[in-house]
Design a protein around this motif. Structure first.
Motif, PDB file in Angstrom:
ATOM      1  N   ASP A 467       0.751  -1.256  -0.028  1.00 28.50           N
ATOM      2  CA  ASP A 467      -0.063  -0.025  -0.006  1.00 28.50           C
ATOM      3  C   ASP A 467       0.942   1.306   0.002  1.00 28.50           C
ATOM      4  O   ASP A 467       1.483   1.613   0.968  1.00 28.50           O
ATOM      5  CB  ASP A 467      -0.987  -0.090   1.353  1.00 28.50           C
ATOM      6  CG  ASP A 467      -1.789   1.176   1.201  1.00 28.50           C
ATOM      7  OD1 ASP A 467      -1.920   1.994   0.224  1.00 28.50           O
ATOM      8  OD2 ASP A 467      -2.266   1.241   2.304  1.00 28.50           O
ATOM      9  N   ARG A 470       0.721   4.432   2.627  1.00 28.07           N
ATOM     10  CA  ARG A 470       1.240   4.218   3.984  1.00 28.07           C
ATOM     11  C   ARG A 470       2.616   5.131   3.905  1.00 28.07           C
ATOM     12  O   ARG A 470       3.119   5.480   4.909  1.00 28.07           O
ATOM     13  CB  ARG A 470       0.885   3.085   4.297  1.00 28.07           C
ATOM     14  CG  ARG A 470       2.427   2.268   4.135  1.00 28.07           C
ATOM     15  CD  ARG A 470       1.762   0.728   4.576  1.00 28.07           C
ATOM     16  NE  ARG A 470       3.230  -0.130   4.774  1.00 28.07           N
ATOM     17  CZ  ARG A 470       3.659  -0.758   3.540  1.00 28.07           C
ATOM     18  NH1 ARG A 470       2.945  -0.638   2.526  1.00 28.07           N
ATOM     19  NH2 ARG A 470       4.645  -1.737   3.601  1.00 28.07           N
ATOM     20  N   TYR A 471       3.216   5.374   2.862  1.00 34.63           N
ATOM     21  CA  TYR A 471       4.400   5.943   2.790  1.00 34.63           C
ATOM     22  C   TYR A 471       4.603   7.170   3.677  1.00 34.63           C
ATOM     23  O   TYR A 471       5.413   7.598   4.335  1.00 34.63           O
ATOM     24  CB  TYR A 471       5.032   5.905   1.288  1.00 34.63           C
ATOM     25  CG  TYR A 471       5.291   4.744   0.777  1.00 34.63           C
ATOM     26  CD1 TYR A 471       5.496   3.398   1.530  1.00 34.63           C
ATOM     27  CD2 TYR A 471       5.423   4.465  -0.607  1.00 34.63           C
ATOM     28  CE1 TYR A 471       5.417   2.221   1.030  1.00 34.63           C
ATOM     29  CE2 TYR A 471       5.519   3.264  -1.423  1.00 34.63           C
ATOM     30  CZ  TYR A 471       5.485   2.042  -0.506  1.00 34.63           C
ATOM     31  OH  TYR A 471       5.589   0.705  -0.951  1.00 34.63           O
ATOM     32  N   THR A 472       3.451   7.979   3.106  1.00 39.08           N
ATOM     33  CA  THR A 472       3.342   9.447   3.511  1.00 39.08           C
ATOM     34  C   THR A 472       3.252   9.416   5.083  1.00 39.08           C
ATOM     35  O   THR A 472       3.756  10.176   5.814  1.00 39.08           O
ATOM     36  CB  THR A 472       2.352   9.966   2.788  1.00 39.08           C
ATOM     37  OG1 THR A 472       2.195   9.668   1.561  1.00 39.08           O
ATOM     38  CG2 THR A 472       2.319  11.659   2.833  1.00 39.08           C
ATOM     39  N   TYR A 474       3.911   7.259   7.240  1.00 36.66           N
ATOM     40  CA  TYR A 474       5.123   6.878   7.963  1.00 36.66           C
ATOM     41  C   TYR A 474       6.474   7.758   7.957  1.00 36.66           C
ATOM     42  O   TYR A 474       7.390   7.803   8.425  1.00 36.66           O
ATOM     43  CB  TYR A 474       5.836   5.408   7.320  1.00 36.66           C
ATOM     44  CG  TYR A 474       5.044   4.236   8.054  1.00 36.66           C
ATOM     45  CD1 TYR A 474       5.422   3.670   9.165  1.00 36.66           C
ATOM     46  CD2 TYR A 474       3.866   3.724   7.482  1.00 36.66           C
ATOM     47  CE1 TYR A 474       4.939   2.639   9.945  1.00 36.66           C
ATOM     48  CE2 TYR A 474       3.289   2.739   8.014  1.00 36.66           C
ATOM     49  CZ  TYR A 474       3.600   2.235   9.347  1.00 36.66           C
ATOM     50  OH  TYR A 474       2.945   1.084  10.037  1.00 36.66           O
ATOM     51  N   SER A 475       6.163   8.927   7.252  1.00 34.06           N
ATOM     52  CA  SER A 475       7.276  10.153   7.554  1.00 34.06           C
ATOM     53  C   SER A 475       6.645  11.252   8.076  1.00 34.06           C
ATOM     54  O   SER A 475       7.393  12.081   8.316  1.00 34.06           O
ATOM     55  CB  SER A 475       7.322  10.556   5.929  1.00 34.06           C
ATOM     56  OG  SER A 475       6.269  11.246   5.271  1.00 34.06           O
ATOM     57  N   LYS A 479       3.966   9.705  13.706  1.00 35.97           N
ATOM     58  CA  LYS A 479       4.217   8.145  13.640  1.00 35.97           C
ATOM     59  C   LYS A 479       5.670   7.701  14.152  1.00 35.97           C
ATOM     60  O   LYS A 479       5.959   6.932  14.753  1.00 35.97           O
ATOM     61  CB  LYS A 479       3.915   7.648  12.161  1.00 35.97           C
ATOM     62  CG  LYS A 479       4.003   6.222  11.790  1.00 35.97           C
ATOM     63  CD  LYS A 479       3.055   5.593  12.497  1.00 35.97           C
ATOM     64  CE  LYS A 479       3.342   4.187  12.385  1.00 35.97           C
ATOM     65  NZ  LYS A 479       2.318   3.525  13.261  1.00 35.97           N
ATOM     66  N   ILE A 480       6.422   8.879  13.635  1.00 40.05           N
ATOM     67  CA  ILE A 480       7.937   8.719  13.922  1.00 40.05           C
ATOM     68  C   ILE A 480       8.151   8.344  15.507  1.00 40.05           C
ATOM     69  O   ILE A 480       8.730   7.678  16.177  1.00 40.05           O
ATOM     70  CB  ILE A 480       8.969   9.573  13.419  1.00 40.05           C
ATOM     71  CG1 ILE A 480       8.713   9.481  11.713  1.00 40.05           C
ATOM     72  CG2 ILE A 480      10.194   9.294  13.830  1.00 40.05           C
ATOM     73  CD1 ILE A 480       9.417  10.657  11.098  1.00 40.05           C
TER      74      ILE A 480
ATOM     75  N   MET B 375      12.972   8.001   3.889  1.00 39.99           N
ATOM     76  CA  MET B 375      12.652   7.921   5.609  1.00 39.99           C
ATOM     77  C   MET B 375      11.635   6.965   5.940  1.00 39.99           C
ATOM     78  O   MET B 375      11.433   6.509   7.046  1.00 39.99           O
ATOM     79  CB  MET B 375      12.228   9.473   5.692  1.00 39.99           C
ATOM     80  CG  MET B 375      12.115   9.857   7.249  1.00 39.99           C
ATOM     81  SD  MET B 375      12.203  11.426   7.461  1.00 39.99           S
ATOM     82  CE  MET B 375      10.609  12.001   6.791  1.00 39.99           C
ATOM     83  N   SER B 376      10.619   7.003   5.015  1.00 42.83           N
ATOM     84  CA  SER B 376       9.527   6.019   5.550  1.00 42.83           C
ATOM     85  C   SER B 376       9.983   4.640   5.519  1.00 42.83           C
ATOM     86  O   SER B 376       9.699   3.805   6.394  1.00 42.83           O
ATOM     87  CB  SER B 376       8.283   5.987   4.163  1.00 42.83           C
ATOM     88  OG  SER B 376       7.935   7.289   3.775  1.00 42.83           O
ATOM     89  N   VAL B 379      11.418   4.133   8.909  1.00 44.11           N
ATOM     90  CA  VAL B 379      10.565   4.103   9.982  1.00 44.11           C
ATOM     91  C   VAL B 379       9.914   2.749   9.920  1.00 44.11           C
ATOM     92  O   VAL B 379       9.630   2.060  11.003  1.00 44.11           O
ATOM     93  CB  VAL B 379       9.661   5.206   9.796  1.00 44.11           C
ATOM     94  CG1 VAL B 379       8.504   5.099  10.851  1.00 44.11           C
ATOM     95  CG2 VAL B 379      10.196   6.630   9.784  1.00 44.11           C
TER      96      VAL B 379
END
Lengths: 544, 417
Positions: A467, A470-472, A474-475, A479-480, B375-376, B379
């Motif tokens: 998916d 979800r990359y956005t 996780y940045s 979330k971090i 970065m993603s 994480v």
């Protein structure tokens, strides 16, 4: 499984419905074109009492070729020797198909004329202009469009005359082919009123019948050829009187002020002065000095036969001619071959009142003589030494294209043949056909493919994507932070409850990194570079 | 079916006839009629006669990556020539033609045969079927083509590859209720005598009971009872999420390889191996040992495809009654998208099972096919590490299996946790 079955039924049902609709559409079109009739009459190729087989047989016996035309008179354009060809049209019982075509001005038009399309009429006119002979026998049919081309009109109303055959009924009317009307004396024609064919007898001074030129010549019957009907006691005794019997007739009119395709138009037969025309078709005759609603019908003298020729002499060698007669059934077997019809011993055309009861017999008439003389004039050879014999290419064409057939296949065949002739004879249709052929070639060129050569294609291309949305997520800083705190908790073996109950100061001590501690405790905005630096620190954190 | 040439000839024939009619040219019409007649006469010449096809495969089962030798025997059973006949053997697109050709053009006389030989490489596991055989015949002037299928299929199962696994890292602390090997009252590989039976070709000579031979005059062999040392449970995650990656490198593909390799290793040691595959449902193969179980496991793994999202805890709960006490449990899962994994592992560990989690790193597989921002990715990796740390903290041995890592190399990591 059940769904698949239902889908299959649905598909079959849908297809059946589609083809049913197509069939209904096709039938509705065909019904307009294919007109099956229970009465198949006036055909030269059938031998019922109301057909014309006896006439055709006589022509064949003369050594003249007979042909039928089942498609369209457009084919007359292909006749190689029109001079020696006679076109006979008896009863136009069916209208033409209204198909688009070019009119005389070059515009596209849908043929609306009765019986024959403009192209077909042109073909007939051109045939006659080229020296051909035409005979049009019709009453209430669709021959009006042809007649109009020659300045003649079929009235289309039933005509009654005093010169009818009393043994039969008022529908059977005598027509004397002469310039003056003949009258009755009792039940027969008064001989005093009988005259001769004005032109064939030579009275008019312009030409004469070819058999008349052989008058008095002695010869055996077999040498009489086309004049055999005048052969008496070893010699030709030409007789130009014609008492023709007609049945259920109409009248012909010369259209005032209209000049037809041929200049020399002559009236060849008329009714008596007491003839009437039932205009309103109520079966009763109401006539007066003027035509009004109370006296709508007509009375007086009417034309029964009109002849149009290229020249005054009507000599076939000088041009064509066309003869109109106000009865489609003048040459039917029952009248034309009355002897065979009345013959009680050997009835040729089935039983009838005359055969069984000796009543309503067809009286003696000159229909056969007139018809034979018509053919003789048109097709007799003009070469010296061939007097009385048909010319080399003599041919009679019977137009069967407007006779409804009593069989689906026969009528369908005629219709298909008509369309074929239409598409190869009519200008616009030819254009359309060329276009169709061009499209067909293009379709074959584009659509028709040879089977592809077989070859094995090795293909295991497959990608399972995750998916990407979800990359956005996780940045993002939150979330971090959450991931980092989970790491802190795991690293120190704390449960969720313990970790949540931990004071901030202890957490800072646990993290033991001022940057990460600040990140964990003080939510704030971080630039991209700062976030990257924080993630790097988180990654390195706790490795010792 | 008409070829393009035939269609052109036919259309040309019709066009010539019609145009000939238009311009009253008899020669043109005759030429058109000749074209049509040519087509009609050609259509009478039908295609091939009765052709028989037989296919022979070098094996019915293969391991992924092996070669399959195929031979196709085509025989003309009719009393006439086949004319120009094309024969094509339909093979799955997942198989690669390594040598030879799977098609041939023939003109067989009555009774004549021809052989088509080719070699296929099978890079993917699965159940495949070779066939049917397509036949295509053309008439002499190539005006008509007739195609048909000979419904002749050959099924083949491609097993996952078996990787070498070094001496086991796992051994049940309590293999059975009793320590040591346990004999099962079924014939098989073992040490204890089970029965005598007649010798059949292929039996090793060392098993021949010479005394019985001397006594009866017939060759007899000793049969042994099957020994089982450990019941090993392999739980394979075949959920939809296991598809992430390329066709050859994805968590499921690596999972099947590891499950097959572990099963092969333990079955060779005469342990009993059970296999549970969970996707949208649970497929369970009870523990057993021997070649038959090996074949069953490989067949089950060959047909695995990613689907569904059954949680691990549902699997462990439904199987908990079937697990032998203290037996080792292998969980092969990326542990992604399932929040019940820690609880399920904790539960198994709590019951005394020695749990090993072999976790293909799905984020690294995803990276093979998707462009994940750096970065993603970091994480996501951190989150995955947290997850594995949690599992390790629950008492399981956890292996983070990277895409480019060999199985035995990955298994070495178990000591790192």
């Amino acid at each position: 499984m059940l769904d698949g079955l239902n889908l299959n039924y649905r598909r079959i049902g849908l297809q059946a419905a589609f083809w049913a609709v197509m069939l209904i559409l096709l039938m509705s079109i065909l019904v307009n074109f294919v007109n099956i009739s229970n009465t198949n009459q006036l055909s030269a190729y059938d031998d019922d009492w109301n057909d014309m087989s006896a006439f055709r047989q006589d022509i064949k016996d003369m050594g003249i070729q007979t042909n039928s035309l089942v498609s369209s008179p457009l084919l007359l354009a292909d006749i190689e020797d029109p001079r020696n060809t006679t076109y006979i049209l008896a009863g136009v019982e069916r209208d033409t198909l209204s198909l688009p075509q070019f009119d005389s001005d070059g515009f596209i038009t849908i043929a609306a004329e009765d019986g024959y399309s403009p192209s077909e009429i042109d073909a007939i006119v051109e045939f006659v202009d080229a020296g051909g002979t035409a005979l049009v026998l019709d009453d209430y049919g669709f021959a009006g469009s042809i007649a109009q081309a020659y300045g003649v009109r079929y009235t289309g109303y039933q005509l009654f005359d005093t010169t009818y055959v009393q043994e039969l009924d008022y529908n059977y009317i005598w027509m004397c082919v002469q310039s003056t009307p003949c009258g009755m004396n009792g039940t027969t024609i008064d001989p005093e009123t009988i005259s001769v064919h004005e032109r064939w007898s030579g009275q008019s001074g312009e030409g004469t019948h070819p058999c008349n030129r052989m008058n008095g010549q002695s010869m055996p019957l077999e040498d009489a050829g086309l004049c055999a009907q005048h052969w008496v006691d070893g010699e030709i005794q030409y007789n130009a009187t014609y008492q023709m019997l007609l049945n259920n007739i109409t009248a012909l009119e010369l259209i005032p002020g209209v000049s037809g395709a041929l200049s020399e138009v002559s009236i060849r037969a008329v009714t008596s002065n007491e003839a009437t025309v039932d205009v309103n078709g109520d079966g009763e005759i109401w006539v007066g000095n003027e035509i009004n609603s109370e006296t709508p019908d007509l009375w007086g003298q009417f034309n029964l036969s009109i002849e149009a020729c290229a020249r005054k002499s009507c000599d076939p060698n000088e041009g064509g001619k066309i003869v109109f007669m106000a009865d489609g059934s003048a040459l039917i077997n029952a009248i034309y071959d009355y002897e065979g019809f009345n013959d009680a011993e050997n009835p040729l055309y089935g039983t009838n009142d005359c055969v069984t009861n000796n009543t309503k017999c067809i009286p003696e008439n000159d229909n056969r003589k007139w018809a034979m003389d018509f053919i003789a004039e048109a097709l007799m050879s003009s070469k010296i030494g061939e007097e009385g014999q048909p010319s080399e290419n003599a041919m009679v064409i019977f137009d069967e294209s407007r006779h409804p057939q009593n069989a689906l296949l026969a009528d369908s065949y005629n219709t298909v043949y008509f369309l074929l002739v239409y598409f190869t004879g009519e200008g616009l249709a030819m254009l359309l056909l060329f276009l169709g052929l061009f499209i067909a070639f293009e379709a074959v060129l584009i659509k028709k493919r040879d089977p592809e050569p077989w070859r094995h294609v090795f293909s295991i291309i497959y990608y399972g994507f995750g998916d990407a949305n979800r990359y956005t997520y996780y940045s993002k800083t939150d979330k971090i932070r959450q991931v980092f705190l989970s790491k802190v908790r795991n690293q120190n073996g704390l449960s969720r409850e313990e970790f949540h109950a931990m004071p901030a100061r202890e957490l800072v001590a646990l993290i033991n990194d001022p940057v990460l501690a600040k990140f964990a405790i003080e939510p704030g905005k971080y630039s991209l570079e700062q976030t990257v630096a924080v993630v790097k620190r988180i990654k390195a954190w706790g490795r010792t | 079916m008409w070829t393009r040439k035939a269609s052109f000839t036919f259309t040309g024939g019709i066009a010539l006839i019609l145009i000939g009619m238009m311009i009253a040219n008899l020669q043109m019409m005759i030429l058109g009629l000749t074209f049509i007649a040519f087509i009609v006469v050609n259509s009478w010449i039908s295609g091939h006669g009765d052709v028989e096809v037989q296919r022979t495969l070098s094996a019915d089962n293969l391991y992924k990556g092996d070669d399959l030798y195929v031979e196709l025997l085509v025989t003309n059973r009719s009393n006439r020539n086949t004319q120009l006949l094309e024969v094509y053997d339909n093979i799955p697109h997942e198989m690669k033609l390594r040598s030879g050709l799977n098609q041939m053009r023939l003109n067989l006389k009555p009774g004549e045969s021809a052989r088509i030989r080719y070699v296929l490489r099978c890079p993917l596991r699965g159940h495949f079927s070779i066939g049917p055989v397509s036949l295509r015949s053309r008439n002499t002037f190539n005006l008509g083509v007739e195609e048909m299928l000979v419904d002749h299929h050959s099924d083949i199962v491609i097993f996952p590859q078996i990787k070498e696994v070094e001496e086991a890292f796992l051994r049940s602390r309590t293999p059975k209720m009793y320590t040591g090997a346990t004999t099962l009252r079924t014939p098989g590989q073992g040490s204890e005598f089970y029965s005598l039976r007649e010798y059949v070709p292929g039996d090793p000579f060392k098993n021949i009971n010479w005394k019985a031979f001397a006594r009866t005059g017939d060759l007899m062999v000793n049969e042994k009872c099957r020994d089982a040392v450990t019941d090993l449970y392999i739980l394979l995650d075949s959920r939809d999420i296991a598809r992430i990656g390329t066709v050859l490198k994805n968590p499921l593909e690596m999972g099947t390889v590891s499950a097959a390799s572990l099963a092969a290793f333990f079955l060779k040691r005469r342990d009993s191996v059970a296999l549970a595959i969970f996707d949208d449902s649970l497929a369970y193969l009870p523990p057993d040992t021997g070649d038959k179980q090996y074949f069953k496991i490989l067949s089950a793994l060959a047909g695995v495809s990613p689907k569904g999202k059954m949680p691990l805890q549902a699997v462990t709960n439904s199987l908990s009654g079937r697990f032998s006490r203290g037996s080792p449990v292998f969980i092969i899962s990326s542990c992604e998208g399932d929040g019940t994994v820690p609880a399920a592992v904790r539960d198994l560990v709590g019951r005394g099972h020695e749990v090993t989690v072999l976790s293909p790193s799905s984020i690294d597989f995803e990276r093979l096919v998707s462009r994940i921002p750096r970065m993603s990715y970091e994480v996501l990796k951190l989150e995955r590490q947290n997850r594995l740390t949690t599992l390790a903290g629950s008492g399981a041995m956890v292996i983070d299996w990277m895409p480019d890592m060999d199985l035995s190399q990955a298994l070495m990591q178990v000591r790192g946790y």
